[in-house]
Design an enzyme around this catalytic site. Structure first.
Site, PDB file in Angstrom:
ATOM      1  N   ARG A 154     100.242  21.915 -43.848  1.00  0.00           N
ATOM      2  CA  ARG A 154     100.271  21.836 -42.383  1.00  0.00           C
ATOM      3  C   ARG A 154     101.277  22.799 -41.770  1.00  0.00           C
ATOM      4  O   ARG A 154     101.229  23.080 -40.575  1.00  0.00           O
ATOM      5  CB  ARG A 154     100.573  20.404 -41.936  1.00  0.00           C
ATOM      6  CG  ARG A 154     101.981  19.926 -42.268  1.00  0.00           C
ATOM      7  CD  ARG A 154     102.157  18.440 -41.961  1.00  0.00           C
ATOM      8  NE  ARG A 154     101.955  18.161 -40.554  1.00  0.00           N
ATOM      9  CZ  ARG A 154     102.890  18.322 -39.617  1.00  0.00           C
ATOM     10  NH1 ARG A 154     104.094  18.777 -39.962  1.00  0.00           N
ATOM     11  NH2 ARG A 154     102.643  18.039 -38.360  1.00  0.00           N
ATOM     12  N   ASP A 169     108.879  18.471 -35.519  1.00  0.00           N
ATOM     13  CA  ASP A 169     108.607  17.289 -36.333  1.00  0.00           C
ATOM     14  C   ASP A 169     109.891  16.568 -36.696  1.00  0.00           C
ATOM     15  O   ASP A 169     110.975  17.161 -36.741  1.00  0.00           O
ATOM     16  CB  ASP A 169     107.920  17.683 -37.648  1.00  0.00           C
ATOM     17  CG  ASP A 169     106.443  17.971 -37.451  1.00  0.00           C
ATOM     18  OD1 ASP A 169     105.877  17.479 -36.471  1.00  0.00           O
ATOM     19  OD2 ASP A 169     105.875  18.685 -38.287  1.00  0.00           O
TER      20      ASP A 169
END
Length: 247
Positions: A154, A169
């Site tokens: 990702r 994140d």
């Protein structure tokens, strides 16, 4: 990126590698996966990959020969340049910075174990990295490899719809991520914080940082041990401590 996965149960990966974000990454040719069943590399007539441990004890141990031969087959001339990753409860904890580091590699090999473990010559002389995803034991390394692969892929350019998503994140900044809200602004009397509706981007950024710090302080205070607090963040921590005492 090319990822080779060595497993006794390669069929476990089909749904994960061909679905959602990973499936889209494959479709975009950002990453490719190759499955290898290392049982195919056994040299004994019974196709055994494990044997009893020297010295006695419970369980069966994976033999070195099938794994060494399988890795050499998928490495070819790239052997010295390839990261060979072993999933093991004895490995070092897999963290976000490890995913970020590995996402810069062109080729990765994952070895998924089963049974009691590996012949020690595998981690000592074959692999480059040994990782654990937590202080618990599973029946095999496949699920751990899936989790690690997802966290790595990702981060590759072009995989996520918004390339800034990975930057904010949890763990990427050193803190847990701030809370998120979307429509409706009022759901059954549960309202979105007013600051997020204000349009004041400076105030929104400040709120997100404070709430990210609050969430880390409340849920993962251990992360703050390696985090350098600004003067403002130190003041917020004192406020959180005071709020806890008042409660």
């Amino acid at each position: 990126m090319k990822i080779d996965i060595l497993s006794l149960f390669p069929e476990m990966f089909a749904g994960v590698l061909n679905s959602s974000i990973l499936g889209k990454a494959v479709a975009k040719n950002v990453v490719s996966f190759k499955m290898t069943n290392f049982r195919d590399f056994t040299t004994n007539k019974h196709n055994k990959v494990d044997d009893y441990p020297f010295g006695g004890g419970a369980g069966m141990v994976l033999m070195p020969q099938p794994l060494f031969d399988a890795v050499e087959a998928v490495c070819n001339e790239e052997h010295t340049k390839t990261r060979i990753i072993l999933t093991s409860p004895q490995g070092k904890p897999f963290k976000q910075h490890d995913a970020e580091m590995l996402s810069k590699e062109k080729k990765l090999i994952f070895i998924c174990g089963h049974y009691e473990g590996f012949d020690e010559r595998v981690p000592e002389f074959l692999v480059t990295d040994e990782y654990s995803i937590g202080d618990f034991v599973m029946t095999g390394g496949e699920l751990a490899a899936m989790a690690m692969i997802d966290s790595i892929v990702r981060l590759l350019p072009g995989v996520l719809g918004n390339d800034t998503s990975a930057v904010t994140d949890s763990f990427s900044t050193g803190l847990l991520e701030h809370p998120h809200y979307t429509r409706p602004a009022d759901f059954r009397g549960m309202k979105v914080p007013e600051v997020l509706l204000s349009g004041n981007h400076e105030k929104i950024a400040e709120w997100r940082l404070r709430e990210s710090l609050r969430r880390t302080y409340e849920r993962r205070p251990d992360l703050l041990d390696g985090y350098k607090l600004s003067e403002q963040e130190k003041r917020w921590i004192k406020q959180f401590e005071q709020e806890n005492q008042d409660d």
